[in-house]
Design an enzyme around this catalytic site. Structure first.
Site, PDB file in Angstrom:
ATOM      1  N   GLU A   1     -33.899 -45.254   3.476  1.00 66.67           N
ATOM      2  CA  GLU A   1     -33.056 -44.585   2.479  1.00 66.67           C
ATOM      3  C   GLU A   1     -31.673 -45.213   2.486  1.00 66.67           C
ATOM      4  O   GLU A   1     -31.135 -45.494   3.554  1.00 66.67           O
ATOM      5  CB  GLU A   1     -32.876 -43.081   2.777  1.00 66.67           C
ATOM      6  CG  GLU A   1     -34.052 -42.216   2.462  1.00 66.67           C
ATOM      7  CD  GLU A   1     -33.790 -40.745   2.752  1.00 66.67           C
ATOM      8  OE1 GLU A   1     -32.637 -40.289   2.644  1.00 66.67           O
ATOM      9  OE2 GLU A   1     -34.749 -40.050   3.142  1.00 66.67           O
TER      10      GLU A   1
ATOM     11  N   GLU B   1     -35.849 -37.853   9.682  1.00 66.52           N
ATOM     12  CA  GLU B   1     -34.547 -37.402  10.174  1.00 66.52           C
ATOM     13  C   GLU B   1     -34.560 -36.127  11.018  1.00 66.52           C
ATOM     14  O   GLU B   1     -34.054 -35.066  10.632  1.00 66.52           O
ATOM     15  CB  GLU B   1     -33.583 -37.195   8.983  1.00 66.52           C
ATOM     16  CG  GLU B   1     -33.383 -38.452   8.184  1.00 66.52           C
ATOM     17  CD  GLU B   1     -32.364 -38.267   7.090  1.00 66.52           C
ATOM     18  OE1 GLU B   1     -32.135 -37.132   6.643  1.00 66.52           O
ATOM     19  OE2 GLU B   1     -31.770 -39.280   6.658  1.00 66.52           O
TER      20      GLU B   1
HETATM   21  O1  LIG Z   1     -28.423 -36.591   0.867  1.00 60.99           O
HETATM   22  C1  LIG Z   1     -29.214 -37.569   0.259  1.00 60.99           C
HETATM   23  C2  LIG Z   1     -30.516 -37.726   1.025  1.00 60.99           C
HETATM   24  C3  LIG Z   1     -31.453 -36.522   0.895  1.00 60.99           C
HETATM   25  O2  LIG Z   1     -31.692 -36.215  -0.461  1.00 60.99           O
HETATM   26  C4  LIG Z   1     -32.763 -36.884   1.623  1.00 60.99           C
HETATM   27  O3  LIG Z   1     -33.781 -35.898   1.446  1.00 60.99           O
HETATM   28  C5  LIG Z   1     -32.512 -37.026   3.116  1.00 60.99           C
HETATM   29  O4  LIG Z   1     -33.540 -37.769   3.754  1.00 60.99           O
HETATM   30  C6  LIG Z   1     -31.162 -37.643   3.382  1.00 60.99           C
HETATM   31  N1  LIG Z   1     -30.634 -37.934   4.581  1.00 60.99           N
HETATM   32  C7  LIG Z   1     -29.378 -38.371   4.387  1.00 60.99           C
HETATM   33  C8  LIG Z   1     -28.430 -38.770   5.464  1.00 60.99           C
HETATM   34  C9  LIG Z   1     -28.374 -37.703   6.547  1.00 60.99           C
HETATM   35  C10 LIG Z   1     -27.666 -36.485   6.090  1.00 60.99           C
HETATM   36  C11 LIG Z   1     -28.349 -35.583   5.301  1.00 60.99           C
HETATM   37  C12 LIG Z   1     -27.715 -34.404   4.901  1.00 60.99           C
HETATM   38  C13 LIG Z   1     -26.408 -34.174   5.318  1.00 60.99           C
HETATM   39  C14 LIG Z   1     -25.743 -35.108   6.098  1.00 60.99           C
HETATM   40  C15 LIG Z   1     -26.369 -36.268   6.492  1.00 60.99           C
HETATM   41  C16 LIG Z   1     -29.133 -38.368   3.056  1.00 60.99           C
HETATM   42  N2  LIG Z   1     -30.244 -37.934   2.451  1.00 60.99           N
END
Ligand SMILES: OC[C@@H]1[C@@H](O)[C@H](O)[C@@H](O)c2[nH]c(CCc3ccccc3)c[n+]21
Length: 448
Positions: A352, A167
């Site tokens: 994910e 990401e």
């Molecule tokens: O937020 C849940 C997970 C994280 O724990 C992972 O490390 C990370 O890869 C991840 N990406 C996303 C979607 C993108 C995002 C992240 C944070 C804030 C907004 C959008 C959600 N998550």
């Protein structure tokens, strides 16, 4: 009678985690500081003063956690390698103890019939490299390629699916524009530079892999499909800007060799003129794309909202997760089908997908009832099947996350795990969603 859902016979069902969020012991056995050990030590940066010092203690409990994956019947496991365990200073001397930890983990996964899928970078940059400019220093493409070479050399005999970055949008938006994630910068001039160097580093690592690798390598991007709140031209334009900024800013240069035009419109003088040679590096051919999907955005124009001039429109009938994300499985189908339409047919993994809901204290008999997460899981897996029926070459699906873990700046309070972790005792308890997922995996998606 609905038609049975068809998944490919070798579909890779699994779960995903990342090093800093689950391992703990971040400085053990010669490992160096990362920007997250530094960020966590800065008062106010992580909720409740939580840190990754212990997290899920996976650095010591890895064998039991693999046994748990085996018990759930998982086919694959996506995890990340902490760069600063391998190269404590980011470059230079290699830390054999760090390499040995991931050797043991990979061997244990394979001994249990679980396919390791390895992410080289999941946000935990060695602090020593941040001191040298980090993602703002163009040399980082070489630093990252050197780290990648060491890791490919060591594990490519056993690891068949590699991911360069997790990401780049979040690393940039959180780490350099809004400052909510490490290294906590808030600078509209830095953000495009960091983002571009992330993509250059990605390309440099792919080049190394083409020299010495024998299997598959890809990139993981978070995609959040954008839908206009109305057909008013200003809402449609706002939606286009939001899509360009979060989604196409990464997929276009990697697959089409250029940035969306909207980025110059968004960043104005803060958007540099990039050298053409960079796009040859960035757009190295990939073996697959990894997509992280959580939610969608309904967008309206909002002139006051810097820098995109977009505001999200809450959907009154929808279910929202603890992180404020609308549960919208149709967006997963739209994302996968939309990718194929814009970038062509290539192998896709959902790397994910998950949800944070408040989990009640453990019920009787050690059960953890999480019906909302179960509904989300069912809906998203049905969305995968719909994408496959529309011709998407979907190869696998990783639930975020195996374990409740450190949700970055939000701390431990936001629980994404299908397995509950009692952080006081480190006791793991599969939630009802884990038992549901185990049944879905065992039936290859049939028993939704
Ligand atoms: O937020 C849940 C997970 C994280 O724990 C992972 O490390 C990370 O890869 C991840 N990406 C996303 C979607 C993108 C995002 C992240 C944070 C804030 C907004 C959008 C959600 N998550």
């Amino acid at each position: 009678m609905t038609r049975p859902i068809r998944f490919p016979s070798n579909f890779l069902w699994g779960t995903a985690t990342s090093a800093y969020q689950i391992e703990g012991s971040p400085l053990a056995d010669g490992a160096g500081h990362s920007i997250w050990t530094r960020f966590a030590a800065t008062p106010g940066r992580i909720a409740n003063g939580d840190t990754g010092d212990v997290a899920c203690d996976h650095y010591r409990r890895w064998r039991d956690d693999v046994a748990l994956m085996r018990q759930l019947g998982m086919k694959a496991y996506r995890f990340s390698i902490a760069w600063s365990r391998i190269l404590p200073q980011g470059t230079g001397a290699v830390n054999e103890a760090g390499l040995a930890f991931y050797d043991r983990l990979i061997d244990e996964l394979l001994a249990n019939g679980i396919e390791p899928m390895v992410t080289l970078y999941h946000w935990d940059l060695p602090a020593a490299l941040d001191d040298r400019g980090g993602w703002l220093n163009p040399d980082i493409a070489d630093w990252f390629a050197a780290y990648a070479r060491i890791v490919f050399d060591r594990y490519d005999d056993r690891v068949r699916h590699w991911v360069t970055l997790n990401e780049p949008w979040v690393v940039t938006d959180g780490g350099y524009l809004h400052g909510t994630l490490a290294p906590g910068h808030r600078n509209a001039y830095e953000a495009p530079i960091a983002s571009h160097n992330l993509l250059r580093a990605h390309g440099a690592a792919v080049q190394v892999y083409r020299e010495i690798g024998r299997h598959q390598i890809g990139l993981v991007v978070n995609i959040e499909p954008k839908y206009p709140a109305s057909d008013a031209p200003e809402d449609v334009a706002a939606t286009r800007r939001a899509d360009a900024y979060m989604n196409r800013q990464y997929l276009d240069p990697v697959f089409l060799g250029s940035y969306p035009a909207e980025l110059k419109e968004i960043f104005g003088p803060a958007w540099p003129d990039w050298p053409a040679r960079d796009f040859d590096l960035i757009s190295q051919k990939l073996d697959f794309i990894g997509i992280n999907y959580y939610t969608r955005n309904v967008c309206r124009h909002d002139g006051a909202n810097w820098p995109l001039q977009v505001a999200p429109v809450r959907q009154p009938q929808a279910t929202y997760t603890e992180t404020g994300w609308e549960v919208f499985p149709q967006g997963l189908t739209d994302t996968l089908v939309g990718f194929k339409r814009r970038y062509g047919d290539m192998p896709v993994y959902v790397m994910e997908n998950g949800s944070a809901f408040y989990d009640p204290p453990q019920a009787a008999h050690g059960r953890v009832h999480d019906p909302l997460r179960m509904d989300c899981l069912r809906g998203n897996i049905a969305a995968l099947a719909a994408a496959i029926e529309q011709g998407v070459d979907l190869r696998g699906y990783m639930v975020w996350s195996l374990l409740d873990n450190l949700e970055w700046s939000l701390g431990f309070a936001k629980r994404f795990g299908i397995v509950h972790v009692d952080f006081a005792t480190q006791r793991r308890t599969p939630k009802d969603s884990a038992l549901l997922y185990a049944r879905i995996v065992a039936s290859n998606g049939a028993c939704l």
